[in-house]
Design an enzyme around this catalytic site. Structure first.
Site, short mmCIF file in Angstrom:
data_model
loop_
_atom_site.label_atom_id
_atom_site.label_comp_id
_atom_site.label_asym_id
_atom_site.label_seq_id
_atom_site.Cartn_x
_atom_site.Cartn_y
_atom_site.Cartn_z
N TYR A 150 -20.76 2.00 -32.93
CA TYR A 150 -20.75 2.46 -31.56
C TYR A 150 -19.80 3.66 -31.39
O TYR A 150 -18.66 3.63 -31.85
CB TYR A 150 -20.31 1.34 -30.60
CG TYR A 150 -20.08 1.83 -29.19
CD1 TYR A 150 -21.15 2.16 -28.37
CD2 TYR A 150 -18.79 2.00 -28.69
CE1 TYR A 150 -20.95 2.63 -27.09
CE2 TYR A 150 -18.57 2.49 -27.40
CZ TYR A 150 -19.67 2.79 -26.61
OH TYR A 150 -19.46 3.28 -25.34
N HIS A 180 -18.22 14.27 -19.28
CA HIS A 180 -17.16 13.52 -18.61
C HIS A 180 -16.18 14.43 -17.86
O HIS A 180 -15.29 13.93 -17.17
CB HIS A 180 -16.39 12.67 -19.64
CG HIS A 180 -17.12 11.42 -20.05
ND1 HIS A 180 -18.37 11.45 -20.59
CD2 HIS A 180 -16.77 10.11 -19.96
CE1 HIS A 180 -18.77 10.21 -20.84
NE2 HIS A 180 -17.82 9.38 -20.46
N ASN A 279 -11.07 8.18 -24.05
CA ASN A 279 -11.17 6.77 -23.65
C ASN A 279 -9.79 6.12 -23.73
O ASN A 279 -9.10 6.24 -24.73
CB ASN A 279 -12.15 6.04 -24.58
CG ASN A 279 -12.66 4.75 -23.97
OD1 ASN A 279 -12.32 4.42 -22.84
ND2 ASN A 279 -13.48 4.04 -24.71
N TYR A 367 21.21 -7.66 8.43
CA TYR A 367 20.58 -7.86 7.12
C TYR A 367 20.56 -6.60 6.27
O TYR A 367 20.71 -6.66 5.05
CB TYR A 367 19.14 -8.35 7.29
CG TYR A 367 19.00 -9.77 7.76
CD1 TYR A 367 20.11 -10.56 8.10
CD2 TYR A 367 17.74 -10.36 7.88
CE1 TYR A 367 19.97 -11.86 8.54
CE2 TYR A 367 17.58 -11.66 8.31
CZ TYR A 367 18.70 -12.41 8.65
OH TYR A 367 18.55 -13.69 9.08
N ARG A 370 24.12 -6.59 4.95
CA ARG A 370 24.57 -7.81 4.29
C ARG A 370 23.66 -8.19 3.11
O ARG A 370 24.13 -8.75 2.11
CB ARG A 370 24.57 -8.95 5.31
CG ARG A 370 25.21 -10.21 4.82
CD ARG A 370 25.13 -11.40 5.77
NE ARG A 370 24.61 -11.16 7.08
CZ ARG A 370 23.95 -12.09 7.80
NH1 ARG A 370 23.73 -13.28 7.28
NH2 ARG A 370 23.51 -11.82 9.00
N PHE A 416 -9.53 -0.53 -23.39
CA PHE A 416 -9.45 0.61 -22.48
C PHE A 416 -9.29 0.19 -21.03
O PHE A 416 -9.00 1.02 -20.16
CB PHE A 416 -10.74 1.45 -22.60
CG PHE A 416 -11.98 0.63 -22.40
CD1 PHE A 416 -12.43 0.30 -21.13
CD2 PHE A 416 -12.68 0.14 -23.49
CE1 PHE A 416 -13.56 -0.49 -20.96
CE2 PHE A 416 -13.81 -0.65 -23.33
CZ PHE A 416 -14.26 -0.97 -22.05
N GLU A 501 -20.28 -0.86 -16.87
CA GLU A 501 -18.88 -0.92 -16.43
C GLU A 501 -18.86 -1.62 -15.07
O GLU A 501 -18.72 -0.98 -14.02
CB GLU A 501 -18.31 0.50 -16.35
CG GLU A 501 -18.36 1.22 -17.69
CD GLU A 501 -18.06 2.72 -17.58
OE1 GLU A 501 -17.75 3.18 -16.46
OE2 GLU A 501 -18.14 3.40 -18.62
#
Length: 601
Positions: A150, A180, A279, A367, A370, A416, A501
């Site tokens: 792959y 991409h 990736n 607060y 403190r 990934f 995905e």
């Protein structure tokens, strides 16, 4: 407003161009003023001739006429070099004579930020080179043997079952980069791009990605080229010589031309290299590393600023007693309490302000005074947790598939996925926001005469002057905006890539908005710093402790007391710069060390 980046002797300043009539000379004068403030220089400290200067555009070295209107001759985000008279035009960039060795196992968040700032060059360890070579040899062997792998000789995602002919494997890798490169919006800054490139090199050096030493060395040369080469968002596309790249010498230009201008050749991708270079979780993690380091600096200095406010509000130190925190021993809480004890009234560093109200000491404070150790403390512990997650991610193999040369296996998996850093950075934003939440409330107490016994909005002649009224509104607005930004991005997911995905982390947005939250925190703290130091002016001639007086003097070196209304934004920016440069922390460190030594002797 249009801004330019202006370099004065290697120091970069981002300077607004000013109004429509602002000249090039006024732009240079503002940069020079910022340079003097940054170096703690007065006009008399400058050598003869150094107050005379010329301005040159970095791109092509064009000399700018001082009387020209800045907006006529400069573009937004232009880069300009201020040259002192008699000095001659020189390109000031960091010499970067020091190296950080990358091995894929030991990169820290601090080192990555240093690399982004151009403080170091990169080299690989011999062990990393050996691992990378063995990893690549296995890829080449599988290709020769005709094995189906792959991302090596198949398509990607939904096309994983499409076998690609051997003669098209190089085109396959180039195509995945081109397809991409689909980002929109403003590119990453040069500093963040360097971080991204350095982190990608570190991951490849781990020896499980299958990238050749030829390609890895080309990436290292690109990083080391003058310290100013920036492929911007589409990182690998620029390294291939496609798209556009930026350098202060050339500005935006054709990527191939920028590479050649730095003596570099475009990278020609081999099988597996394209997917190995894009990736992973490096964008999330590199931005996350910056967020972590800035959060650390903000948290440390928030304690210092809170101590100043407590002094100005005549609070008690009883709430920071060591016995109190020993019975609730969270590390961050105990650390903050100890820090406050070293800064506030003690036998080591007495405070005349504290002494003045000792006899009428109140039982307890609100607060936001403190509970500083409890609230700031959990912020510190949150940062520690997130830093551990991000540090692991910086040294993890996160592309797909991964190569294991020792067992001669190439395994496809899900390293990934960005869920780890995404969740951690959402947590960081929620945690560090509390520093601003507490800070804004302390600023409210400082400017409100009903709560502080100080002049309303910390200014004389109230009515004629508004003082810190709107500065506090700015702090409140930033805190309110952070509340929306703290909504976790990682609870969202959208299925993409034809449902391949089908669960994603949204980690890129988690990292980007975490940085926005951190910046807002810094700005809110800057406003509190200004307000606390202004409040101390009304308590004179009484002085606070030596370390806190040192911080007061530090601020006064760049911001004068507020005697009447003036434009507040430059003061906030100056205080913010002190925080970004960690100058408050550097000022008090010697005092804190002295305190610890005297307690143990």
């Amino acid at each position: 407003m249009r801004c330019v980046s202006l370099c004065v002797r290697g120091e970069w300043f981002r300077v607004p161009c000013g109004g429509p009539s602002a000249s090039v000379r006024s732009l240079g004068s503002e940069a020079l003023l910022r340079y003097q403030r940054n170096k703690n220089l007065e006009d008399g400290d400058m050598e003869d001739g150094e107050v005379e200067f010329s301005l040159r555009r970095f791109q092509c070295g064009e000399l700018l006429h001082p009387e020209d209107r800045a907006e006529d001759v400069l573009q937004d985000n232009d880069f300009v070099h201020l040259v002192f008279a008699g000095e001659g035009a020189r390109h000031y960039s960091s010499p970067m004579e020091m190296y950080i060795q990358l091995d894929g196992n030991s990169l820290t968040t601090a080192a990555l930020v240093d690399l982004g700032q151009g403080l170091f060059k990169i080299k690989l360890t011999p062990e990393a080179e050996e691992k990378a070579i063995k990893c690549r040899e296995l890829i080449d062997a599988f290709i020769r043997e005709g094995k189906v792998v792959y991302g090596v000789n198949t398509g990607f995602g939904k096309f994983a079952h499409t076998l690609i002919p051997k003669e098209q494997l190089a085109q396959l890798q180039a195509n995945v980069i081109r397809s991409h490169s689909a980002g929109v919006g403003a590119p990453l800054s040069a500093e963040r791009t360097r971080m991204l490139l350095a982190l990608r090199i570190n991951i490849l050096a781990k020896g499980h990605s299958g990238v050749s030493m030829e390609t890895l060395n080309a990436m290292i040369k690109a990083f080391n080229a003058s310290g100013d080469l920036a492929p911007l968002a589409h990182l690998t596309l620029g390294l291939m010589g496609e798209g556009r790249m930026w350098s202060p010498r050339s500005g935006w230009a054709d990527a191939k031309a920028v590479l050649e201008g730095h003596g570099l050749k475009p990278v020609v991708l081999k099988p597996k290299e394209g997917i190995a270079l894009i990736n992973g979780t490096q964008l999330i993690s590199s931005l996350g590393a910056e967020a972590v380091e800035r959060s650390l600096a903000a948290a440390r200095q928030a304690d210092i600023i809170a101590a100043l406010s407590l002094e100005a509000l005549k609070g008690t130190t009883r709430a920071f007693h060591s016995a109190l925190h020993a019975v609730r021993p969270h590390p961050g809480q105990m650390e903050v309490a100890e820090r406050l004890r070293s800064l506030l009234d003690s036998q080591v560093f007495p405070s005349l302000i504290s002494e003045s109200h000792r006899s009428c000491r109140r039982v307890q404070d609100p607060y936001t005074l403190r509970c500083i150790p409890q609230v700031h403390g959990v912020v510190n512990d949150t940062i520690t947790f997130v830093q551990k997650v991000i540090s692991t991610e910086l040294n993890s193999a996160t592309d797909n598939p991964l190569v294991f040369a020792e067992t001669r296996e190439i395994i496809s998996g899900g390293n990934f996925h960005g869920e780890y850093p995404a969740k951690a950075l959402d947590y960081l934003a929620i945690g560090v926001h509390e520093l601003a939440s507490m800070s804004e409330r302390r600023t409210e107490r400082l400017v409100n005469p009903a709560l502080s016994d100080l002049p309303a909005f910390l200014v004389q002649d109230g009515g004629l002057n508004s003082g810190f009224m709107i500065a506090h509104c700015t702090a409140a607005a930033l805190v309110s905006e952070n509340k929306a930004l703290c909504h976790p991005s990682s609870v969202d997911s959208l299925s993409t890539s034809a449902a391949t995905e089908d669960h994603v982390s949204m980690g890129g947005w988690a990292a980007r908005k975490a940085l926005r939250v951190v910046e807002h925190v810094e700005q809110v703290l800057a406003i509190e710093l200004l307000a606390a130091c202004q409040a101390l002016e009304f308590l004179r001639p009484l002085k606070t402790t030596a370390p806190l007086e040192g911080v007061h003097q530090l601020l006064r070196s760049v911001v004068s007391p507020w005697d009447r209304d003036r434009v507040m934004s430059p003061d906030i920016e100056a205080a913010h710069t002190l925080i970004r440069q960690q100058k408050l922390w550097k000022t008090v460190q010697p005092f804190m060390e002295e305190y610890r030594k005297k307690l143990t002797t």
